[in-house]
Design a protein around this motif. Structure first.
Motif, PDB file in Angstrom:
ATOM      1  N   ASP B 310       8.420  22.115   2.716  1.00 21.59           N
ATOM      2  CA  ASP B 310       8.766  22.836   3.954  1.00 21.59           C
ATOM      3  C   ASP B 310       7.520  23.091   4.796  1.00 21.59           C
ATOM      4  O   ASP B 310       7.572  23.049   6.031  1.00 21.59           O
ATOM      5  N   ALA B 311       6.411  23.356   4.114  1.00 16.58           N
ATOM      6  CA  ALA B 311       5.170  23.628   4.855  1.00 16.58           C
ATOM      7  C   ALA B 311       4.753  22.410   5.674  1.00 16.58           C
ATOM      8  O   ALA B 311       4.256  22.534   6.796  1.00 16.58           O
ATOM      9  N   THR B 315       4.373  21.835  10.027  1.00 16.66           N
ATOM     10  CA  THR B 315       2.992  21.598  10.468  1.00 16.66           C
ATOM     11  C   THR B 315       2.927  20.639  11.650  1.00 16.66           C
ATOM     12  O   THR B 315       3.507  19.550  11.619  1.00 16.66           O
TER      13      THR B 315
END
Lengths: 421, 421
Positions: B310-311, B315
């Motif tokens: 998810d990060a 981004t």
């Protein structure tokens, strides 16, 4: 202000997320269900008028110490309740502002650009004593496709609840989510502060009320605000004014309704015409009970008037009180307005088109009028059908805020495989 | 942040009041002197190119530890200096946005309404390392009739000063006040904070720079802000995409320039077309040095790819890195964008007009494209001539901010003695 507890923050978060989801449903639903909800809500207000009336009597009984003006704003009569219902039907009859193509063009590479009106998303409405704002603001936000969190004053809590229940009946009857119009609890005094900090959850805050409320909202908000803190409006009677027109307009601009933000608070009269015209203007207004604060030059012409200080010229009276200054020509008028004005509404009365042009170009105000009353600063008079307030900021909307001003827009770009390369 | 001392507050107050007065002069001066100032400034930049170059070398020498990317943004070459001069001439050649009649109508009572574009007043521009922003932003604000306070990064202080001196030469040559374009001192680190709090003195803040700067400005500002914190743009390859078009557009959208906010950061590919098309898309990009973060379904098709978290999907890489997710139809794509997007720019590639329509209606982003590269999100490509930034908020302007978006408006109402009565 009251500290925002975790419970308040959680309450707002839940309400705002439900509102965001409801706004998505409104966007997908299109025009017909929104209009149906408004018409059903109008019918519900008529059907439940006795309940609304009883709720209003509860509010009035709970606050015996109110000022007469506050009490009048809070009071609902059968006529005011019927006006609310009619207001909902009028908003239903207005064209849908969403989806209008505001501009379109094609670039040499074949890309077609459209700027299309879109709902803002979630609007926070913060208001004081008038319970009818619940219906008026709820209707305009719904028609504009946005969900709204309504936070009224605690004095009108029962009235607002009874009205909001009718809006909910309308939403349910039209198959729209009830979270589209939510009434915030008035017991939680920190809720307003939480709304003002809800960047990302609320897209726009609109405050309606006195200068104290609006100024607080403007100072504390982290969310964009559309509002006016005050309407310190000027009417400038130019040397080339038609005297009869000036008399008729000033009487209307000052006294038609003294409590509205578009009422004239200060008369600027040209030194060239003041000796003959000022006594007539003062006489007209005095005959209707108006009082005056006049500068030295005006008092030299009308000796009986009370003296004006800078503090008077900086006061929005919202009452039958008029400041008067004699000015030297257009530059004198503009310089007074720059010093004391609130960038709301100013008028010039003149038969000289060049002077009018220079005046309208020289003010920074949201609305400038030539040979008309400042009391025309009103969404209905502009042809907007209805308004949710008046804005004097410089971004997004200025002047009356109607359905079109409650929308944002989006670009839609249509290609056939174009790359920038 | 740094505390705002009385000296800083006084410095800002003086600068902003001089700017306000200069904005009034610009409004009265009209188009010709503004254009003349821009052309004189362009000539001054060419004439003083060696001085600008030397100042830039001073800046570069003062900061030996800079990253290559930062150093590149800071560096001025003869070609970049000439491009600045040309940019000023291009802005001079654009139509004046002030005074355009945006709408006009007449009411049944004979009142004639006009909505007329007006300068915003005083704009605060806060930017980081690129010294050319001094010229670009100064030129756009001047042409839009507003005064501007420019606050650049301390690393480019000498370069910005040398460029600002050329703008001052242009203003003087055209008889316009030098306070119309002011460069704030970079030594006073609290000045930015003072600008952000200058409600009433500054009408609009525009930050240009990295996410850290922009987020700080958005969080702290008491003045309206036009900005985007990030451009987390998506390209959705629909089941009915033309494969060749999808390949060409994605290559451009991801790799044409990776450091621009309109670059695609995430590929959403429909499960129905992914098995045949995804390997081709990945192959095209990999051949140009792109790296990938892919979800499990994408890795089932292209087993060699690194896993996405998810990060990663949250981004903005601004680099030759692409997130990939396989989605189930339009709803899958829209739900991914709602979760991870930044409301900047999204594209759909499809031959199915109904799917394109549903996609463009379903996103909340400032710009939606159908069958074109996300890198078209640019004021020049929109036909605006130039842009001062991209906005992703919902008020006033969205997408590229050009001359028209740098203006506000005012209502002019013309009557013949009308009163509301």
């Amino acid at each position: 202000m009251n500290a925002i507890t975790d419970a308040t923050a959680q309450l707002l978060d839940t309400a705002a997320r439900a509102a965001r989801a409801a706004a998505g449903d409104l966007a997908r639903a299109g025009t017909a269900p929104k209009d149906a909800a408004l018409r059903h809500a109008a019918a519900a207000i008529r059907q439940h008028a006795p309940r609304i009336q009883a709720a209003n009597e509860t509010d009035l009984a709970a606050a015996p110490g109110l000022s007469p003006a506050f009490r009048d704003r809070l009071t609902l009569t059968p006529a005011r309740i019927e006006a609310m219902a009619q207001g909902l039907e009028e908003v239903a009859a207005l064209p849908d502002p969403v989806g209008r193509v505001l501009a379109e063009w094609t670039r040499p590479n074949g890309l077609r650009f459209q700027r299309v009106a879109q709902p803002l998303g979630v609007i926070g409405m913060i208001f004081e004593s008038r319970p009818n704002v619940t219906a008026d603001a709820g209707a305009l936000c719904l028609k504009a496709g946005s969900a709204v969190l309504l936070r009224g004053g605690s004095e009108s809590a029962h009235s607002a609840r009874a009205i909001a229940d009718c809006l909910q009946i309308g939403l349910r009857a039209a198959g729209l989510p009830e979270a589209a119009i939510q009434l915030a609890p008035t017991q939680d005094r920190a809720f307003v502060g939480a709304m003002l900090r809800a960047a990302g959850l609320i897209d726009l805050i609109i405050p309606r009320g006195g200068k104290g409320l609006v100024t607080r909202v403007m100072e504390e908000a982290r969310v964009p605000v559309l509002a006016h803190a005050e309407g310190l409006c000027h009417t400038y009677v130019h040397a080339a004014a038609d005297p009869a027109m000036a008399r008729a307009i000033l009487l209307d601009a000052k006294l038609r309704r003294t409590g509205v933000c578009g009422a004239t608070e200060t008369l600027l009269i040209d030194a060239a015409i003041a000796p003959v015209l000022l006594p007539l203007l003062v006489g007209d207004l005095a005959a209707k009970g108006c009082r005056f604060h006049a500068d030295a030059r005006a008092r030299a012409i009308c000796p009986g008037l009370e003296a004006a200080t800078d503090a008077h010229f900086a006061t929005e009276w919202l009452d039958a009180v008029l400041n008067i200054a004699v000015v030297d020509g257009l530059e004198g008028a503009l310089s007074h307005i720059r010093r004391f004005g609130s960038e709301h509404t100013e008028a010039i009365i003149t038969e000289d088109a060049a002077a009018a042009e220079a005046f309208l170009a020289g003010i920074d105000s949201s609305v400038g009028l030539w040979n008309a009353s400042t009391q025309f600063c009103d969404g209905g008079e502009f042809g907007f059908g209805a308004e949710i307030g008046i804005a004097t900021g410089r971004l997004h909307a200025r002047g009356p805020v109607g359905l079109e001003q409650l929308c944002t827009f989006r670009y839609r770009v249509t290609g056939t495989g174009q790359v920038r390369g």
